[in-house]
Scaffold this motif. Structure first.
Motif, mmCIF file in Angstrom:
data_model
loop_
_atom_site.group_PDB
_atom_site.id
_atom_site.type_symbol
_atom_site.label_atom_id
_atom_site.label_comp_id
_atom_site.label_asym_id
_atom_site.label_seq_id
_atom_site.Cartn_x
_atom_site.Cartn_y
_atom_site.Cartn_z
ATOM 1 N N PRO A 173 0.802 -1.223 0.000
ATOM 2 C CA PRO A 173 0.000 0.000 0.000
ATOM 3 C C PRO A 173 0.836 1.275 0.000
ATOM 4 O O PRO A 173 0.421 2.292 -0.564
ATOM 5 C CB PRO A 173 -0.805 -0.126 1.305
ATOM 6 C CG PRO A 173 -0.849 -1.583 1.590
ATOM 7 C CD PRO A 173 0.464 -2.115 1.124
ATOM 8 N N VAL A 174 2.007 1.255 0.644
ATOM 9 C CA VAL A 174 2.873 2.440 0.668
ATOM 10 C C VAL A 174 3.383 2.741 -0.738
ATOM 11 O O VAL A 174 3.303 3.882 -1.221
ATOM 12 C CB VAL A 174 4.058 2.228 1.624
ATOM 13 C CG1 VAL A 174 4.957 3.456 1.624
ATOM 14 C CG2 VAL A 174 3.560 1.936 3.037
ATOM 15 N N ILE A 175 3.898 1.715 -1.401
ATOM 16 C CA ILE A 175 4.389 1.902 -2.763
ATOM 17 C C ILE A 175 3.246 2.338 -3.677
ATOM 18 O O ILE A 175 3.401 3.252 -4.505
ATOM 19 C CB ILE A 175 5.035 0.604 -3.283
ATOM 20 C CG1 ILE A 175 6.285 0.273 -2.466
ATOM 21 C CG2 ILE A 175 5.383 0.727 -4.759
ATOM 22 C CD1 ILE A 175 6.925 -1.048 -2.835
ATOM 23 N N GLY A 176 2.096 1.685 -3.519
ATOM 24 C CA GLY A 176 0.944 2.047 -4.341
ATOM 25 C C GLY A 176 0.539 3.493 -4.158
ATOM 26 O O GLY A 176 0.250 4.207 -5.133
ATOM 27 N N GLY A 177 0.527 3.959 -2.912
ATOM 28 C CA GLY A 177 0.146 5.343 -2.651
ATOM 29 C C GLY A 177 1.145 6.339 -3.209
ATOM 30 O O GLY A 177 0.766 7.356 -3.808
ATOM 31 N N VAL A 178 2.430 6.065 -3.030
ATOM 32 C CA VAL A 178 3.468 6.987 -3.506
ATOM 33 C C VAL A 178 3.452 7.083 -5.026
ATOM 34 O O VAL A 178 3.484 8.181 -5.597
ATOM 35 C CB VAL A 178 4.858 6.534 -3.001
ATOM 36 C CG1 VAL A 178 5.958 7.340 -3.685
ATOM 37 C CG2 VAL A 178 4.947 6.688 -1.492
ATOM 38 N N VAL A 179 3.404 5.935 -5.697
ATOM 39 C CA VAL A 179 3.425 5.936 -7.167
ATOM 40 C C VAL A 179 2.181 6.610 -7.726
ATOM 41 O O VAL A 179 2.260 7.422 -8.663
ATOM 42 C CB VAL A 179 3.548 4.493 -7.699
ATOM 43 C CG1 VAL A 179 3.367 4.454 -9.220
ATOM 44 C CG2 VAL A 179 4.897 3.904 -7.322
ATOM 45 N N ALA A 180 1.004 6.294 -7.160
ATOM 46 C CA ALA A 180 -0.234 6.887 -7.653
ATOM 47 C C ALA A 180 -0.264 8.392 -7.419
ATOM 48 O O ALA A 180 -0.792 9.155 -8.244
ATOM 49 C CB ALA A 180 -1.438 6.231 -6.971
ATOM 50 N N ASP A 181 0.308 8.858 -6.303
ATOM 51 C CA ASP A 181 0.320 10.291 -5.995
ATOM 52 C C ASP A 181 1.315 11.057 -6.855
ATOM 53 O O ASP A 181 1.035 12.168 -7.317
ATOM 54 C CB ASP A 181 0.661 10.499 -4.510
ATOM 55 C CG ASP A 181 -0.575 10.825 -3.694
ATOM 56 O OD1 ASP A 181 -1.665 10.937 -4.277
ATOM 57 O OD2 ASP A 181 -0.457 10.958 -2.454
ATOM 58 N N THR A 182 2.501 10.502 -7.059
ATOM 59 C CA THR A 182 3.572 11.239 -7.731
ATOM 60 C C THR A 182 3.587 11.038 -9.244
ATOM 61 O O THR A 182 4.009 11.940 -9.975
ATOM 62 C CB THR A 182 4.944 10.819 -7.167
ATOM 63 O OG1 THR A 182 5.107 9.405 -7.322
ATOM 64 C CG2 THR A 182 5.033 11.162 -5.683
ATOM 65 N N ILE A 183 3.162 9.863 -9.724
ATOM 66 C CA ILE A 183 3.172 9.623 -11.173
ATOM 67 C C ILE A 183 1.743 9.312 -11.633
ATOM 68 O O ILE A 183 0.982 10.200 -11.963
ATOM 69 C CB ILE A 183 4.123 8.456 -11.538
ATOM 70 C CG1 ILE A 183 5.502 8.628 -10.861
ATOM 71 C CG2 ILE A 183 4.311 8.398 -13.057
ATOM 72 C CD1 ILE A 183 6.448 7.481 -11.107
ATOM 73 N N HIS A 184 1.396 8.027 -11.646
ATOM 74 C CA HIS A 184 0.061 7.581 -12.036
ATOM 75 C C HIS A 184 -0.070 6.134 -11.618
ATOM 76 O O HIS A 184 0.909 5.376 -11.631
ATOM 77 C CB HIS A 184 -0.132 7.731 -13.557
ATOM 78 C CG HIS A 184 -1.544 7.496 -14.017
ATOM 79 N ND1 HIS A 184 -1.972 6.292 -14.521
ATOM 80 C CD2 HIS A 184 -2.627 8.316 -14.036
ATOM 81 C CE1 HIS A 184 -3.261 6.375 -14.838
ATOM 82 N NE2 HIS A 184 -3.685 7.599 -14.564
ATOM 83 N N TRP A 185 -1.280 5.724 -11.262
ATOM 84 C CA TRP A 185 -1.469 4.363 -10.770
ATOM 85 C C TRP A 185 -1.095 3.306 -11.804
ATOM 86 O O TRP A 185 -0.725 2.181 -11.440
ATOM 87 C CB TRP A 185 -2.924 4.148 -10.331
ATOM 88 C CG TRP A 185 -3.946 4.369 -11.404
ATOM 89 C CD1 TRP A 185 -4.658 5.506 -11.644
ATOM 90 C CD2 TRP A 185 -4.363 3.418 -12.400
ATOM 91 N NE1 TRP A 185 -5.491 5.338 -12.721
ATOM 92 C CE2 TRP A 185 -5.334 4.060 -13.205
ATOM 93 C CE3 TRP A 185 -4.027 2.110 -12.689
ATOM 94 C CZ2 TRP A 185 -5.956 3.428 -14.274
ATOM 95 C CZ3 TRP A 185 -4.642 1.472 -13.766
ATOM 96 C CH2 TRP A 185 -5.589 2.131 -14.534
ATOM 97 N N SER A 186 -1.163 3.630 -13.083
ATOM 98 C CA SER A 186 -0.844 2.634 -14.115
ATOM 99 C C SER A 186 0.611 2.178 -14.053
ATOM 100 O O SER A 186 0.934 1.075 -14.493
ATOM 101 C CB SER A 186 -1.146 3.186 -15.508
ATOM 102 O OG SER A 186 -0.353 4.325 -15.784
ATOM 103 N N PHE A 187 1.501 3.023 -13.496
ATOM 104 C CA PHE A 187 2.906 2.634 -13.398
ATOM 105 C C PHE A 187 3.134 1.525 -12.373
ATOM 106 O O PHE A 187 4.230 0.957 -12.312
ATOM 107 C CB PHE A 187 3.778 3.851 -13.071
ATOM 108 C CG PHE A 187 4.041 4.730 -14.260
ATOM 109 C CD1 PHE A 187 5.182 4.572 -15.013
ATOM 110 C CD2 PHE A 187 3.120 5.698 -14.643
ATOM 111 C CE1 PHE A 187 5.427 5.367 -16.120
ATOM 112 C CE2 PHE A 187 3.346 6.498 -15.751
ATOM 113 C CZ PHE A 187 4.500 6.333 -16.496
#
Length: 473
Positions: A173-187
């Motif tokens: 969940p931490v990685i998911g939140g950071v990536v979705a916030d800073t880039i996009h969830w598709s990454f």
């Protein structure tokens, strides 16, 4: 001469994997354990990494939670079915190439999702493919440890892999939140591609194994998959045609497995009442927990307006990381106090988590952080008690099929739990004031859902007691 020597080496490797395998693996034990932990980490990471991004996905595509939750459901269904299939294929074709094929399928699905983030059907297709590939990893890891690592090092191997699995579940969940916030969830689809770097090592270290005669009930697996898809479609949209279709397919599956040789699920297991009740308890409790976890990001977004990164790192992370600690404690308590005590303690912690959050659902988001620690801790106790109790109901020759059925049933129940919650969040069935302590209208449906969760946990406890209460101390 070279060919003759090479053929002789292959003969020695394949003539007894139990002897040649451990000897070869011990020479590279630190590297073997490191790579097994690496695969264990990424096999479960993708199960939790999308959870925190479900509200973002729903917003992007303009879809209700019942539809967005298929991002989780699709992965869980093929992951559960695939785990059972790969386990049987390993006895027929060995580990090496099944692992390579699984990792390639896993990465192929990931690349599809990465390059098709603006088509929701493509995203779901990618998650189905990911689950089909990722399911090879836990099955092959268990076989590799049992077959190629010596008895004196197996405990260490299971401990390392278990720790990495717990870490993957916690940090997802931490990685998911950071990536979705800073880039996009598709990454997030890009992460599993990293597992491809392990292929050269396992091709080098794993011995060649000859094919053995055997049969995998693919038709039975497909029938059961169809049952699960139809039923989850009903729970997300409540269209009675899907429910009727699921019951029809279930009847066909029950008829089929009684008449086929080496069925996907062994019918004789259903004639063991204590086994069936243990599996049913696991399905209810783990399915409820999965539904609860899938609900948390929506609740934090709708009621407390938290960002995706804060939901993952501040709300979900402490609870998911507590699993490893409580798992160790649960194992020790089971040995000292018995399985009934451990399950009862787990149910108590989960119930307190649900009811406490239901009473004050709109007060502070940080209450959910503590509630998740209790819920995940209780879930660790429950898993320990269920696995141990069910194992004790099985004869030695039934252990593989019985424990495989337990794992499969619990995997699939997690998908159903997420589907049911998505369906309830998408309609107004539970959207009404009930508890006087909850005043914010946006919190009504979540507070009421938590009460339903608590009731389901109680039902699971009653079923377990009816089977094991008089036999466990």
């Amino acid at each position: 001469m070279v060919d003759k020597e090479r053929n002789e080496q292959d003969r020695l490797q394949t003539e007894g994997a139990e002897a040649a395998g451990p000897a070869r693996a011990i020479g590279h034990l630190p590297a073997v354990l490191a790579w097994l932990g690496f695969l264990g980490f990424f096999s479960v990471l993708n199960e939790t990494v999308f959870t925190v991004s479900l509200p973002d996905i729903a917003n992007q595509f303009g879809i209700p939670p019942s539809t967005a939750n298929w991002v989780t459901i699709s992965f869980v269904i093929t992951f559960g079915i695939g785990s059972a299939i790969y386990g049987r294929l390993a006895d027929m074709y060995g580990v090496k190439w099944l692992l390579v094929i699984g990792l390639c399928i896993y990465s192929g699905g990931s690349l599809l999702g990465l390059f098709a983030p603006f088509s929701f059907p493509a995203v779901i297709a990618a998650r189905f493919i990911q689950g089909a590939g990722a399911s090879a990893v836990p099955a092959m890891i268990m076989v590799m440890i049992a077959r190629y690592i010596g008895p004196e090092d197996r405990g260490k191997a299971f401990g390392i892999v278990g720790s990495m699995v717990a870490m993957g579940e916690g940090i997802g969940p931490v990685i998911g939140g950071v990536v979705a916030d800073t880039i996009h969830w598709s990454f997030l689809f890009l992460l599993p591609v990293v597992t491809l770097v392990s292929i050269p090592f396992f091709l080098w270290v794993l011995p060649h194994e000859p094919s053995r005669k055997g049969k995998v009930d693919v038709k039975g697996a497909l029938l059961l998959s169809a049952v699960m898809v139809m039923f989850t479609l009903y729970t997300t949209g409540y269209q009675w045609g899907y429910l009727a279709g699921s019951f029809l397919l279930l009847g066909m599956f029950a008829f089929y497995i009684r008449r086929v040789e080496q069925p996907f699920i062994e019918p004789s297991l259903f004639r063991k009442p204590r086994f069936v009740k243990g599996v049913l308890t696991g399905c209810i409790l783990l399915g409820t927990a999965a539904g609860f976890i899938s609900m948390v990001p929506y609740m934090m977004r709708d009621v407390h307006h938290l960002s995706t990164g804060l939901i993952g790192g501040g709300i979900l992370f402490p609870g998911t990381m507590s699993v490893a600690f409580f798992g160790v404690v649960g194992g020790r308590l089971a040995d000292r106090r018995g399985h009934l005590f451990v399950l009862s303690l787990g149910v108590f912690l989960i119930t307190m988590s649900f009811l406490g959050t239901a009473l004050f659902a709109d007060q502070t988001p940080w209450l959910m952080t503590g509630a998740l620690v209790l819920a995940f801790g209780g879930l660790s106790f429950v898993k320990t008690a269920i696995s141990s109790s069910v194992a004790e109901t099985l004869e030695e020759h039934e252990a593989g099929a019985g424990m495989g059925m337990l794992n499969l049933a619990c995997f699939l129940s997690e998908g159903i739990g997420a589907a049911i919650v998505g369906g309830l969040l998408s309609n107004s069935l539970l959207d009404f004031p009930l508890l006087p302590t909850v005043g914010q209208p946006a919190a009504f449906v979540y507070s009421n859902l938590l009460i339903v969760f608590a009731l389901l946990v109680f039902v699971g406890r009653v079923i377990y007691s009816s089977a094991y209460g008089r036999r466990q101390s």
